[in-house]
Design an enzyme around this catalytic site. Structure first.
Site, short mmCIF file in Angstrom:
data_model
loop_
_atom_site.label_atom_id
_atom_site.label_comp_id
_atom_site.label_asym_id
_atom_site.label_seq_id
_atom_site.Cartn_x
_atom_site.Cartn_y
_atom_site.Cartn_z
N CYS A 135 4.58 5.40 -13.64
CA CYS A 135 3.65 5.96 -12.65
C CYS A 135 3.68 7.47 -12.69
O CYS A 135 2.67 8.13 -12.50
CB CYS A 135 4.00 5.44 -11.27
SG CYS A 135 5.71 5.74 -10.86
N GLU A 177 3.76 3.00 -3.05
CA GLU A 177 4.01 3.80 -4.26
C GLU A 177 3.02 3.32 -5.31
O GLU A 177 3.21 2.26 -5.91
CB GLU A 177 5.44 3.56 -4.77
CG GLU A 177 6.53 3.95 -3.80
CD GLU A 177 6.81 5.45 -3.81
OE1 GLU A 177 6.04 6.22 -4.42
OE2 GLU A 177 7.82 5.84 -3.19
N ASN A 192 7.30 -2.28 -14.77
CA ASN A 192 7.65 -1.19 -15.70
C ASN A 192 9.08 -0.69 -15.50
O ASN A 192 9.74 -0.32 -16.46
CB ASN A 192 6.63 -0.04 -15.60
CG ASN A 192 6.54 0.54 -14.21
OD1 ASN A 192 6.88 -0.12 -13.23
ND2 ASN A 192 6.10 1.76 -14.12
N GLU A 239 10.40 7.34 -1.09
CA GLU A 239 11.62 6.64 -1.43
C GLU A 239 12.61 7.67 -1.97
O GLU A 239 12.25 8.81 -2.22
CB GLU A 239 11.35 5.58 -2.50
CG GLU A 239 10.45 4.47 -1.98
CD GLU A 239 10.47 3.27 -2.91
OE1 GLU A 239 9.68 3.26 -3.86
OE2 GLU A 239 11.31 2.37 -2.69
P1 NAD Z 1 0.21 -4.77 -9.65
O1 NAD Z 1 -0.33 -4.11 -8.47
O2 NAD Z 1 -0.64 -5.70 -10.42
O3 NAD Z 1 1.56 -5.59 -9.32
C1 NAD Z 1 2.65 -5.02 -8.66
C2 NAD Z 1 3.37 -6.10 -7.89
O4 NAD Z 1 2.51 -6.59 -6.87
C3 NAD Z 1 3.79 -7.31 -8.70
O5 NAD Z 1 5.04 -7.79 -8.22
C4 NAD Z 1 2.70 -8.33 -8.38
O6 NAD Z 1 3.11 -9.66 -8.55
C5 NAD Z 1 2.45 -8.01 -6.93
N1 NAD Z 1 1.14 -8.43 -6.41
C6 NAD Z 1 -0.01 -8.62 -7.10
N2 NAD Z 1 -0.99 -8.99 -6.26
C7 NAD Z 1 -0.45 -9.02 -5.01
C8 NAD Z 1 -0.96 -9.30 -3.72
N3 NAD Z 1 -2.24 -9.65 -3.52
N4 NAD Z 1 -0.13 -9.21 -2.68
C9 NAD Z 1 1.15 -8.84 -2.83
N5 NAD Z 1 1.70 -8.59 -4.03
C10 NAD Z 1 0.91 -8.66 -5.11
O7 NAD Z 1 0.70 -3.55 -10.53
P2 NAD Z 1 1.23 -3.60 -11.99
O8 NAD Z 1 0.07 -3.63 -12.90
O9 NAD Z 1 2.26 -4.67 -12.10
O10 NAD Z 1 1.99 -2.20 -12.07
C11 NAD Z 1 1.40 -1.08 -12.62
C12 NAD Z 1 0.94 -0.14 -11.53
O11 NAD Z 1 2.04 0.20 -10.69
C13 NAD Z 1 0.46 1.18 -12.09
O12 NAD Z 1 -0.71 1.55 -11.43
C14 NAD Z 1 1.58 2.15 -11.76
O13 NAD Z 1 1.20 3.48 -11.64
C15 NAD Z 1 2.09 1.60 -10.49
N6 NAD Z 1 3.50 2.02 -10.29
C16 NAD Z 1 3.75 2.95 -9.35
C17 NAD Z 1 5.05 3.41 -9.17
C18 NAD Z 1 5.36 4.45 -8.12
O14 NAD Z 1 6.52 4.63 -7.79
N7 NAD Z 1 4.38 5.15 -7.57
C19 NAD Z 1 6.08 2.90 -9.95
C20 NAD Z 1 5.77 1.95 -10.91
C21 NAD Z 1 4.45 1.50 -11.06
#
Ligand code: NAD
Length: 497
Positions: free
Chosen positions: A301, A267, A169, A478
């Protein structure tokens, strides 16, 4: 926007492709092909079509990147003083501003976000490098008061190799807010961007090397979470993980980190309350809600996804808000509409699923609640900007993160009920309040469980402000000086004299 950016946008909108994107992983200061030779495609969410391919990395590529990062810890990087590290980051900030147009077009195309949002992100990314450039030589320890017979002090040392796992995102912003402080602290880095948005992290790595970063200090491996992310977070050569993503993946990353007792910043998601009290400035509050939930099509998020509204102004507020939302123009991110697409077909279906279940359960819809269908949105992944009533605190619409342009509305009676509603989910990332009564607003700030509180402006703040959540929104911080200390290990030294 500059003429160069206009030309680039025109090229993409005409051809559906963008030439000159980085190929391969970035390891040891150069682009390298994936060892297994596998590639995958990245999609333009505004048209639902692939526009470029990139390396589908696996454990072997991760091994190479971690080895490069470990070896760089012992190389010229170690000999460089903090001021020189800061100079490199400062040069990177200047280069980012010079090349902003290409970064913004790639970011908009890859993620779907509106071009003006990508431009804002780029300014924030340059600011992050500038901020940590200035912070690198201000990272000092304390002297410890142990009496005349001892000298005691602490030092802040770089943790070592920091892994960055990045979501789709805010691909470049999230990469920058982890990479800049890690480098300022003297760490080396292996970053894994999301498979939906791989390009700007690769471009950033190349740019940092142009700014003077030694080989191997920053490495980027692209690919899926299962094939590239999982081996990275489980790697014994990693000393720290910053993971930004979903709660479910965060839990898996936490388990992997436990195996090697690797330090971790998580995060995760949010379901953040936006409280509007009876004495608010209604225009300011309506603008705040619009930005809080429709920026980046709600895929933030820290989106303000739960409106908690005082009953005495509810009818007037909702009629004005709904009228504004109905006027939003939807379109391809590069055409700068009011609302762009969501990032993937999967995300579109997830959003639609949440809303359909609520409608079937009887929730009243103010506006939207459907996949957008028009000429401008023909093949892309668009969801109508939606406002929907919540039925009590237990409603899944209140409890679950939707991550799309969907605002849920809870009507309450006064500030005490508003606070109870605000604290009633498992998430605690950010919270906001609109009120002209600063005492009332500061009481809310004191009592709400959140990592950051906005008063009378959603998203107020910048790189100077520590960011992160509590409870299911994760832990660790962060941004700000707290973000820099996440990449340091504290050592205490005591001498008997
Ligand atoms: P996701 O957890 O599916 O993926 C995030 C990242 O993790 C990607 O790079 C993905 O390839 C990687 N990943 C997936 N499986 C993994 C594993 N088993 N081991 C290591 N890495 C792995 O999340 P998403 O759907 O891409 O993102 C949306 C989510 O992220 C939402 O819940 C959102 O709230 C959260 N988010 C949080 C913040 C914050 O700062 N708190 C910021 C942006 C997004």
């Amino acid at each position: 926007m500059s003429g160069a950016a206009d030309a680039l946008v025109a090229e993409v909108l005409t051809t559906g492709r963008l030439k000159g994107l980085p190929q391969g992983h970035f390891i040891e200061g150069r682009f390298v092909a994936p060892m297994a030779g596998q590639m995958m495609e990245s999609f333009d969410p505004g048209r639902g079509r692939a526009f470029a391919s990139f390396a589908a990395g696996d454990a072997a590529d991760v091994d190479a990147a971690v080895a490069a990062a470990r070896s760089a810890l012992q190389g010229p990087w170690r000999q460089m003083g903090p001021a020189e590290r800061g100079r490199i980051l400062g040069r990177a900030a200047a280069l980012l501003r010079e090349r902003a147009h290409r970064f913004t077009v790639v970011e908009s195309l890859d993620s779907g976000k509106r071009l003006t949002e990508a431009e804002g992100d780029l300014r924030g990314v340059a600011r992050a490098f500038e901020y940590y450039a200035g912070a690198a030589d201000k990272l000092h320890g304390d002297s410890l008061p142990l009496g005349r017979n001892y000298v005691g002090f602490t030092t802040e040392e770089p943790i070592g190799v920091a892994a960055q796992v990045i979501p789709w995102n805010y691909p470049l912003s999230t990469a920058a807010r982890g990479i800049a402080p890690a480098l300022a602290a003297g760490c080396t880095v292996v970053a894994k961007p999301a498979e939906q948005t791989p390009f700007t992290a690769l471009m950033l790595a190349e740019l940092l090397h142009k700014a003077g970063l030694p080989e191997g200090v920053l490495n980027v491996v692209t690919g899926t979470g299962a094939q590239a992310g999982a081996p990275l977070v489980a790697h014994p050569g990693i000393d720290h993980i910053t993971f930004t993503g979903s709660v479910e993946t965060g839990k898996r990353v936490m388990c992997a980190a436990a195996d090697h007792v690797t330090r971790l910043v998580l995060e995760l998601g949010g379901k953040s309350p936006l409280v509007v009290l009876a004495d608010c400035d209604m225009d300011v509050a309506i603008n705040g809600v619009m930005e809080a939930i429709y920026e980046n099509a709600g895929q933030i998020c820290s989106a303000g996804s739960r409106l908690i509204l005082d009953c005495s102004i509810a009818v007037d507020f909702m009629s004005r808000l709904t009228a504004r939302v109905k006027k939003l123009r939807i379109g391809h991110g590069l055409t700068n509409p009011d609302l762009g697409p969501v990032n993937s077909l999967r995300q579109l279906e997830t959003i639609d699923g949440h809303v359909r279940r609520a409608v079937a359960a009887g929730n009243c819809v103010y506006t939207g609640a459907a996949i957008a269908k028009s000429e401008a949105t023909a093949d892309g992944w668009f969801y109508e900007p939606t406002i929907i009533e919540a039925r009590g605190t237990a409603d899944p619409l209140v409890q679950e993160e939707i991550f799309g342009p969907v605002l849920t509305v809870q009507v309450v009676d006064g500030p005490d009920e508003a606070l109870i509603a605000a604290n009633a989910t498992p998430y605690a990332l950010v919270a906001g309040i609109y009120s002209k009564n600063i005492t009332q607003a500061l009481r809310f700030a004191r009592d709400v469980d959140a990592g950051q509180v906005f008063i009378n402006e959603w998203f107020a703040g910048g790189i100077e402000v520590p960011f992160g959540g509590n409870r299911k929104s994760g832990f660790g911080r962060e941004k700000g000086m707290a973000g820099l200390r996440s990449y340091c290990k504290l050592k205490s030294v005591v001498a008997r004299i």
